[in-house]
Design a protein around this motif. Sequence first.
Motif, PDB file in Angstrom:
ATOM      1  N   ILE A  34       0.857  -1.189   0.000  1.00 56.13           N
ATOM      2  CA  ILE A  34       0.000   0.000   0.000  1.00 56.13           C
ATOM      3  C   ILE A  34       0.888   1.231   0.000  1.00 56.13           C
ATOM      4  O   ILE A  34       1.761   1.389   0.869  1.00 56.13           O
ATOM      5  N   THR A  95     -12.488   0.227   0.194  1.00 55.13           N
ATOM      6  CA  THR A  95     -12.156  -0.176   1.560  1.00 55.13           C
ATOM      7  C   THR A  95     -11.020  -1.188   1.568  1.00 55.13           C
ATOM      8  O   THR A  95     -10.748  -1.854   0.565  1.00 55.13           O
ATOM      9  N   ASP A  96     -10.379  -1.339   2.729  1.00 55.01           N
ATOM     10  CA  ASP A  96      -9.333  -2.344   2.879  1.00 55.01           C
ATOM     11  C   ASP A  96      -9.909  -3.752   2.756  1.00 55.01           C
ATOM     12  O   ASP A  96      -9.242  -4.663   2.262  1.00 55.01           O
ATOM     13  N   THR A  97     -11.153  -3.935   3.209  1.00 55.52           N
ATOM     14  CA  THR A  97     -11.806  -5.243   3.076  1.00 55.52           C
ATOM     15  C   THR A  97     -11.959  -5.624   1.614  1.00 55.52           C
ATOM     16  O   THR A  97     -11.733  -6.781   1.231  1.00 55.52           O
ATOM     17  N   LEU A  99     -10.072  -4.541  -0.819  1.00 52.68           N
ATOM     18  CA  LEU A  99      -8.717  -4.800  -1.320  1.00 52.68           C
ATOM     19  C   LEU A  99      -8.296  -6.225  -1.007  1.00 52.68           C
ATOM     20  O   LEU A  99      -7.725  -6.924  -1.856  1.00 52.68           O
ATOM     21  N   LYS A 100      -8.578  -6.696   0.219  1.00 54.29           N
ATOM     22  CA  LYS A 100      -8.236  -8.071   0.589  1.00 54.29           C
ATOM     23  C   LYS A 100      -9.002  -9.076  -0.252  1.00 54.29           C
ATOM     24  O   LYS A 100      -8.465 -10.127  -0.632  1.00 54.29           O
ATOM     25  N   LEU A 126      -8.523   3.296  -3.676  1.00 53.26           N
ATOM     26  CA  LEU A 126      -8.424   2.976  -2.257  1.00 53.26           C
ATOM     27  C   LEU A 126      -8.607   4.252  -1.441  1.00 53.26           C
ATOM     28  O   LEU A 126      -7.995   5.283  -1.728  1.00 53.26           O
ATOM     29  N   GLY A 132      -2.964   0.576  -4.022  1.00 54.14           N
ATOM     30  CA  GLY A 132      -2.511  -0.772  -3.700  1.00 54.14           C
ATOM     31  C   GLY A 132      -1.786  -1.408  -4.872  1.00 54.14           C
ATOM     32  O   GLY A 132      -2.145  -1.193  -6.029  1.00 54.14           O
ATOM     33  N   ARG A 410       2.555   0.093   3.856  1.00 49.95           N
ATOM     34  CA  ARG A 410       2.355  -1.238   4.430  1.00 49.95           C
ATOM     35  C   ARG A 410       2.765  -2.305   3.420  1.00 49.95           C
ATOM     36  O   ARG A 410       2.713  -2.075   2.221  1.00 49.95           O
TER      37      ARG A 410
END
Length: 535
Positions: A34, A95-97, A99-100, A126, A132, A410
């Motif tokens: 990130i 959201t990060d969710t 992205l995962k 993002l 990302g 990150r």
Amino acid sequence: MQNRQQSDRLSWGDTVFLHLEREGMPLNVASICIFEGEVSFEDCVQFVESKLPLLPRYLKRVVPAPFGLGLPSWEYDPEFDLRRHVREVTLQHGTDTELKAVAAKLFGTVMDRRHPLWDIAVVRGLKGNRTGIIIRMHHCLSDGIAGVGIMNVLLDASPEVSRLAKKKIKFHVPSPPDPLTSLTTGFVDSYSDFVKRILSAMADLLSMAERAAANGANPASQEFVNLFPEITAFTERLRFNVLYRGPQKFACTEVPLEEVKAIRRKSGTSVNDVVLALVTATIRRYCELHGDSVRKKLLRIMVPVNLRGNNDRSELGNRISLVPVTIPLDIRQPRKLLAAVHKRTEFLKRSHAAELVSLAGGLIGMFPTSVQGLAGPIASQLPITPFNLVCTNVPGPQFPLYLLGHKMLRWYPYVPVGGEMAVNCAILSYNGTVYFGFSGDAHAAPDLRRMETLLKESFTELRDAGGIKPPDKKPAKKKRVRQKQQVAPAVAAPSKTVPAPIPPSTSFSPLESKRQPEPTLTIEQENARTEFIVA
């Protein structure tokens, strides 16, 4: 650019990873990076293109030996197209969710073997003005240590953006050899590799015998009697030790590296011991959360160990062995758990477990590649659980890296899942933070995200048990407000005596008051102190 004409063949270890893969169960190493700010996709494509001369194997595909008689080789892809390997993805919610979820979908997709086995996804949209980058490499191309070395080549240690050349890279693709020459060369190279493995195995056995004699090893020691039954016992299946079906899920979190090192210093263990204790406590919590008893159960973790020297970190391919670390799962006291982990890792080091496993693994490479190619996909579907999970720990650079001037905030690692190891964990340290990535089968661990919270709880418990205090946050500066001068009243009210505030006393933690500051170490020095550096 110059291209080498001589043979460039996969090692037997790289070939094993190639053959174990099957449709729906890819064997890739990967990471989610990130970056701050908006990274331009076109600039990213141009930047990756400028780095390709430093990574010639990224232009090559895997070509099997004729009739499977010999090891596969790396040959330049005559249809190489960079945009086949660098793609753009836009998130809907940012959201990060999300992205995962995008990363998990990519991690569960097998790459096309007709082309080089790597790709990069630039994830846009993002939230928080971030971008990302998801990077994948097939395990036959790189292990974790080599993956970090490659990232050091692709990224910069300075925020300064160098001017990119506008010319497209041109490279000459050598004409493929005729089948007879390829067959002969493959057979000779494979036979040569076979002989080298035999000689290397004999040298390793002699070296281990000499070290054992020099150290005065006593196989009848009480430690051997106590711990050897744990190593040789059958692996007990946990709730996620079921046959991998897919699709995949991905969860990740992080803890401060300095606090991990403080726990290591206070307990007299290693960073890897602390990491293994955290993962063990997290798995115990996860099992108990689902009502599973952990009484008298053992957790067997497969820990890959780096066999490279400090100067070979950027070397491609796989240079690893495996160490089976078996830890009692029902130890609830954090300090006792860490001591148990340290006791077992030290025993494995003294018994040269990594070298023994490497010798045993070398026997697999002695089978013809055609047999490996047929047996690999079958072996990955057998109901066998040699380990409960994989836990790979890779040391990364402890300084910020940049992509086109954008700082990497990150760096979450990924390790593949398969067989009956449907949940695995990868750990990577970068710029003062330890990042954990949990990969899992959606059916074996539908609530994989709980691992994030459970690991945080385990870390807080271990840190508090060691008497480690987290660094105090700096208080926000109070704004000074000018007060208007007030006119004294005609009749003054009786004043109350207000005691003057007592300045807070400066307190020091026991570690700070009794110990001099630890000197800053280079990555190589830190790795030398922290054994079991894995890949």
